[in-house]
Scaffold this motif. Structure first.
Motif, PDB file in Angstrom:
ATOM      1  N   CYS A  77       4.801  -0.029   5.717  1.00  0.00           N
ATOM      2  CA  CYS A  77       5.582   0.345   4.530  1.00  0.00           C
ATOM      3  C   CYS A  77       6.494   1.375   4.636  1.00  0.00           C
ATOM      4  N   CYS A 108       0.715  -1.236  -0.167  1.00  0.00           N
ATOM      5  CA  CYS A 108      -0.001  -0.017  -0.069  1.00  0.00           C
ATOM      6  C   CYS A 108       0.717   1.405  -0.063  1.00  0.00           C
ATOM      7  N   GLY A 109       2.022   1.091   0.533  1.00  0.00           N
ATOM      8  CA  GLY A 109       2.795   2.303   0.706  1.00  0.00           C
ATOM      9  C   GLY A 109       2.449   3.225   1.702  1.00  0.00           C
ATOM     10  N   GLU A 110       1.263   2.971   2.665  1.00  0.00           N
ATOM     11  CA  GLU A 110       1.016   4.057   3.346  1.00  0.00           C
ATOM     12  C   GLU A 110       1.019   3.772   4.739  1.00  0.00           C
ATOM     13  N   CYS A 111       0.851   2.317   5.198  1.00  0.00           N
ATOM     14  CA  CYS A 111       0.776   1.718   6.637  1.00  0.00           C
ATOM     15  C   CYS A 111       2.082   2.064   7.068  1.00  0.00           C
ATOM     16  N   CYS A 113       3.425  -5.280   5.233  1.00  0.00           N
ATOM     17  CA  CYS A 113       2.426  -4.472   4.735  1.00  0.00           C
ATOM     18  C   CYS A 113       0.887  -4.939   5.220  1.00  0.00           C
ATOM     19  N   ASP A 114       0.161  -4.100   5.620  1.00  0.00           N
ATOM     20  CA  ASP A 114      -1.107  -4.339   6.057  1.00  0.00           C
ATOM     21  C   ASP A 114      -2.276  -4.604   5.005  1.00  0.00           C
TER      22      ASP A 114
HETATM   23 ZN   LIG Z   1       1.549  -1.171   3.551  1.00  0.00          ZN
END
Ligand SMILES: [Zn+2]
Ligand SMILES: [Zn+2]
Length: 327
Positions: A97, A91-94, A105-106
């Motif tokens: 990440c 996701c690049g956001e959790c 990653c979630d």
């Molecule tokens: Zn993530």
């Protein structure tokens, strides 16, 4: 002809014709030249993992060439040779990440598990998770590096810097790591199913100083052990084989239950850890090291349509090194 193999839980793979898959923004369509078979594929096909997206096209050791680059893809062009690994999207956001732990990653997607993989003539992949493979290496011999190699490498680093290393389950991953360890001057002890003399001689030919059955005691106490076989009973055995402060790394995604064992076998700061997935950094590191270490994989090739037979051979321990599907 475009074709792929699909599985439902506990069902044999079935061959289906494939429509021309169109890559969306950021994705590429790859013409598959080889796809390695990983033990995880067995767990997917057997319905042993949670949240599988059935029907699923398994396969996460994909080697091929870009056929179509979707909108916005700048890093690849048609004809480029690439590899597609297990980590298919993050996701690049959790929090994970954002802290260099994208393997945890979630909201990830995994190739051949929660998004379609490479048991097919063609595959769609997120370009950010494909690796360029500019070399002219043999595609089938390169395929096992994409999971056995990459997640094996993560397990190997997790095992620490000790000089004596045990490998439990001498399949695709161990046969690659034994070469890395021997290249780095470590002493490798290979543990196989009792009486599997073929795997034991393969281990010795790849630099292991000792090979024996999993129940056997190695001639010296180990700094660390990595368990690749999906057998929980190996955990207490490996704990007994490591020295004080030693570490047992569980390298697989699925394992049978770990039997209870006395606390004294864990005491003296022995550790048990697991390894999950890979980061793209692991991949870049390992793909740079593999040629330096002169890794040669031992592969058994099967036509794509023989995937069920190949999985059956893996299940029965009939494969030396790694099995690879050739579309
Ligand atoms: Zn993530
Ligand atoms: Zn795998």
């Amino acid at each position: 002809m475009k074709a792929m193999l699909q599985s439902g839980p506990g069902l044999p793979l079935e061959l289906h014709m494939l429509d021309d898959p169109i890559p969306g923004p950021g994705s590429v369509r790859i013409k598959v030249n080889a796809c390695g078979i990983c033990r995880t594929d067995l767990h997917v096909v057997d319905g042993e993992l949670p949240n599988v997206k059935y029907p699923i096209i398994p396969g996460h050791e994909v080697i091929g060439r870009i056929e179509v680059a979707g909108p916005g893809v700048t890093e690849f062009k048609p004809g480029d040779r690439v590899g597609v690994p297990w980590l298919g999207y993050t996701c690049g956001e959790c929090d994970y990440c954002k802290s260099q732990q994208e393997n945890l990653c979630d909201r990830p997607l995994f190739t051949g598990y929660t998004r379609d993989g490479g048991y097919a003539t063609h595959a769609i992949a997120d370009a950010r998770f494909c690796f360029p493979l500019p070399g002219a290496g043999d595609d089938a011999e390169t395929a096992p590096l994409l999971c056995a190699g990459l997640i094996g490498w993560r397990s190997y680093r997790m095992a620490g810097e000790g000089r004596s290393l045990g490998l439990y389950g001498f399949g695709a991953a161990a046969h690659i790591l034994a070469q890395v360890a021997a290249w780095q001057g470590r002493r490798v002890y290979a543990f196989t199913r009792a009486g599997d003399t073929a795997a034991q001689s393969l281990a010795k030919s790849l630099g292991a100083v000792w090979a024996g059955g999993s129940e056997e005691e190695p001639p010296e106490r180990l700094d660390a052990a990595i368990i690749f076989a999906p057998v929980g009973a190996l955990v207490p055995l490996a704990l007994k084989a490591v020295k004080k402060g030693g570490r047992v790394v569980c390298g697989g995604i699925h394992m049978s239950d770990i039997p209870s064992f006395p606390y004294r076998d864990l005491w003296e700061e022995r550790q048990i850890v697991s390894v999950a997935n890979l980061t793209r950094e692991d991949a870049r590191e390992f793909l740079a090291i593999a040629p330096q270490a002169g890794i040669k994989t031992t592969v058994k090739r099967y036509p794509l349509a023989q995937a069920n037979a190949a999985l059956a051979d893996l299940r029965r321990g009939r494969i030396q090194g790694a099995a690879v599907l050739i579309p």
